[in-house]
Design an enzyme around this catalytic site. Sequence first.
Site, PDB file in Angstrom:
ATOM      1  N   SER A 140      -8.948  -1.424   1.008  1.00 39.71           N
ATOM      2  CA  SER A 140      -9.152  -2.534   1.940  1.00 39.71           C
ATOM      3  C   SER A 140     -10.438  -3.240   1.574  1.00 39.71           C
ATOM      4  CB  SER A 140      -9.253  -2.019   3.379  1.00 39.71           C
ATOM      5  OG  SER A 140      -9.653  -3.063   4.263  1.00 39.71           O
ATOM      6  N   TYR A 153     -12.038   3.109   9.922  1.00 43.16           N
ATOM      7  CA  TYR A 153     -11.110   2.593   8.921  1.00 43.16           C
ATOM      8  C   TYR A 153     -11.855   2.195   7.653  1.00 43.16           C
ATOM      9  CZ  TYR A 153      -7.430  -0.350   6.888  1.00 43.16           C
ATOM     10  OH  TYR A 153      -6.487  -0.896   6.051  1.00 43.16           O
TER      11      TYR A 153
END
Length: 259
Positions: A140, A153
């Site tokens: 990500s 995350y």
Amino acid sequence: MQQSEFAGVVAMVTGAGQGIGAAVARALAAEGAVVAALDRDSGPLAELAAESSAVHPYVLDVADSQAVDRAVEVTEGQLGRVGVLVNVAGVLRPGSAVELSDEDWAETFAVNATGVFHTGRAVGRRMAARGRGAIVTVGSNAAGVPRAGMAAYAASKAAATVFTRCLGLELARSGVRCNIVSPGSTDTAMQRALWGEDAEAAERRVIEGDLGAWRVGIPLGRIAAPADIAEAVVFLASDRARHITMHDLYVDGGATLRA
């Protein structure tokens, strides 16, 4: 018609039940690969497998190391030696860093980081012994730039990214390449869960930027489609990228300004 370089190659894709994982599985199957599609939810896997005889569903929780070892063994016994591994399985538990629960933090790392370790170890040792293979981890852009409300995350994706690069360094002399594709905002169920009821307004804020959340917008002016990420994954898994390893390819429309 020219035969694809993926014809007959066994590709293992985690998190294949939906979103980016499903797009990757479809893209590899379309290129001629034999796809082992893994997810902990059997329903979406069955639907995916119904689309193509090249896709073979396996229920798996990547957080379970013994289950991962068994899944790799079963896959190679039934389909053949794994030539491509794509790590897509991931969870998102949004929340302020000082308010996250122990459970949210632990589950996020168990899937997003430890799961990549489990699959990378199990498949990587087999690839190294055979002297070839490609591993791609879907990370990500949050791993490279702070995001409010996404501490667990972002940290887990950063861990998965660095692990994949270290794996790539250790396996390079064995002919195994390990790379990362780091998406930005992508039109998936995970993304839409963050948007709430007014999805149109939320999407516009993502594209235009949100100073209140310290986010710049997306210079290309659009949210990525899962297929955009899958195209990058397929490239890095292919022999066209034969001299690329330990690379982190951002596919985010310029959203991080490659910070």
